[in-house]
Motif scaffolding. Structure first.
Motif, PDB file in Angstrom:
ATOM      1  N   UNK A 140     -21.911   8.532  10.996  1.00  0.00           N
ATOM      2  CA  UNK A 140     -20.449   8.645  11.031  1.00  0.00           C
ATOM      3  C   UNK A 140     -19.980   9.801  10.159  1.00  0.00           C
ATOM      4  N   UNK A 141     -20.363  10.977  10.584  1.00  0.00           N
ATOM      5  CA  UNK A 141     -20.053  12.190   9.835  1.00  0.00           C
ATOM      6  C   UNK A 141     -18.873  12.959  10.417  1.00  0.00           C
ATOM      7  N   UNK A 142     -18.292  12.455  11.505  1.00  0.00           N
ATOM      8  CA  UNK A 142     -17.160  13.126  12.121  1.00  0.00           C
ATOM      9  C   UNK A 142     -17.519  14.439  12.804  1.00  0.00           C
ATOM     10  N   UNK A 143     -18.811  14.679  12.999  1.00  0.00           N
ATOM     11  CA  UNK A 143     -19.281  15.920  13.623  1.00  0.00           C
ATOM     12  C   UNK A 143     -20.007  15.584  14.924  1.00  0.00           C
ATOM     13  N   UNK A 144     -19.260  15.457  16.025  1.00  0.00           N
ATOM     14  CA  UNK A 144     -19.889  15.064  17.280  1.00  0.00           C
ATOM     15  C   UNK A 144     -21.010  16.015  17.687  1.00  0.00           C
ATOM     16  N   UNK A 145     -22.165  15.421  18.008  1.00  0.00           N
ATOM     17  CA  UNK A 145     -23.310  16.212  18.446  1.00  0.00           C
ATOM     18  C   UNK A 145     -24.132  16.793  17.320  1.00  0.00           C
ATOM     19  N   UNK A 146     -23.818  16.400  16.084  1.00  0.00           N
ATOM     20  CA  UNK A 146     -24.573  16.848  14.918  1.00  0.00           C
ATOM     21  C   UNK A 146     -24.984  15.623  14.085  1.00  0.00           C
ATOM     22  N   UNK A 147     -25.949  14.844  14.594  1.00  0.00           N
ATOM     23  CA  UNK A 147     -26.287  13.590  13.914  1.00  0.00           C
ATOM     24  C   UNK A 147     -27.118  13.736  12.649  1.00  0.00           C
ATOM     25  N   UNK A 148     -27.549  14.937  12.313  1.00  0.00           N
ATOM     26  CA  UNK A 148     -28.277  15.138  11.067  1.00  0.00           C
ATOM     27  C   UNK A 148     -29.730  14.717  11.127  1.00  0.00           C
ATOM     28  N   UNK A 149     -30.320  14.773  12.310  1.00  0.00           N
ATOM     29  CA  UNK A 149     -31.749  14.489  12.467  1.00  0.00           C
ATOM     30  C   UNK A 149     -32.381  15.600  13.297  1.00  0.00           C
ATOM     31  N   UNK A 150     -33.698  15.731  13.180  1.00  0.00           N
ATOM     32  CA  UNK A 150     -34.408  16.745  13.955  1.00  0.00           C
ATOM     33  C   UNK A 150     -34.940  16.193  15.270  1.00  0.00           C
ATOM     34  N   UNK A 151     -35.118  14.891  15.360  1.00  0.00           N
ATOM     35  CA  UNK A 151     -35.675  14.266  16.566  1.00  0.00           C
ATOM     36  C   UNK A 151     -34.721  14.434  17.747  1.00  0.00           C
ATOM     37  N   UNK A 152     -35.268  14.510  18.946  1.00  0.00           N
ATOM     38  CA  UNK A 152     -34.409  14.557  20.133  1.00  0.00           C
ATOM     39  C   UNK A 152     -33.565  13.279  20.222  1.00  0.00           C
ATOM     40  N   UNK A 153     -32.329  13.408  20.583  1.00  0.00           N
ATOM     41  CA  UNK A 153     -31.438  12.263  20.713  1.00  0.00           C
ATOM     42  C   UNK A 153     -30.671  12.392  22.024  1.00  0.00           C
ATOM     43  N   UNK A 154     -30.194  11.261  22.536  1.00  0.00           N
ATOM     44  CA  UNK A 154     -29.401  11.231  23.768  1.00  0.00           C
ATOM     45  C   UNK A 154     -27.931  10.962  23.480  1.00  0.00           C
ATOM     46  N   UNK A 155     -27.669  10.110  22.472  1.00  0.00           N
ATOM     47  CA  UNK A 155     -26.295   9.739  22.142  1.00  0.00           C
ATOM     48  C   UNK A 155     -26.121   9.796  20.624  1.00  0.00           C
TER      49      UNK A 155
END
Length: 185
Positions: A140-155
């Motif tokens: 919940x960083x308020x930065x859509x599409x920037x989840x703060x991980x290196x792994x591939x993500x879908x959502x």
């Protein structure tokens, strides 16, 4: 490019706004005894708006197969529905998380099965990097599409107000729908 969606549970309304969104994830069950009393109405709202729909189970310690069976017994799935394990309970081990996902993949091979967890669980608790067909990460960083991980993500769930708000890593709703339906192909 990304698309927008929400996720809802019993503390959200049945008639949530679908304006400007392409997908919704709906909480169905928790453990082996709780069922969201609003999920059918929440699903109707999504279906009436033509949204791509996913359903999730909040896992608790105990039998993974019994919880998966309980979850699956509640849903009348249609082509393209996604299934998700919500892993937030610290009493649920990494092996149990993997077991639930693999069990549901075996029971419903024609549906995408994903893992939802927060950034801390993914970075500090997960040891296998197994997320089934895709990772749905909460940060919940308020930065859509920037989840703060290196792994591939879908959502990526990036905020909680007024509803849990997410982005999906797809060009458009049609691309998400095609991906969700391709589990059977």
């Amino acid at each position: 490019m990304t698309i927008k969606g929400v996720d809802v549970a019993s503390y959200q309304p049945t008639d949530y706004s679908t304006k400007g969104i392409d997908f919704v994830f709906i909480k169905i069950t928790e453990g082996r005894s709780y069922t969201n009393p609003k999920w059918v109405g929440q699903r109707k709202t999504a279906r009436d708006a033509g949204l791509v729909t996913g359903f999730y189970h909040f896992v608790r310690a105990g039998s993974m197969s019994a919880q998966a069976d309980y979850f699956l017994s509640k849903i009348n799935l249609v082509d393209g529905d996604m299934l998700v394990l919500d892993w937030e309970d610290t009493d649920v081990s990494n092996a149990q998380k993997d077991s639930w996902i693999k069990y549901v993949q075996g029971k419903r091979p024609d549906h995408r099965v994903l893992l939802y967890c927060n950034r801390d669980f993914w970075l500090n608790r997960d040891t296998t990097s197994f997320a089934g067909d895709g990772l749905w990460i909460a940060n919940h960083n308020g930065k859509p599409g920037q989840p703060g991980i290196k792994a591939p993500w879908r959502f990526h769930q990036y905020k909680t107000q007024p509803l849990d708000t997410n982005v999906g890593r797809f060009d458009d709703r049609a691309a998400l729908r095609a991906w969700a339906r391709s589990a059977s192909g």
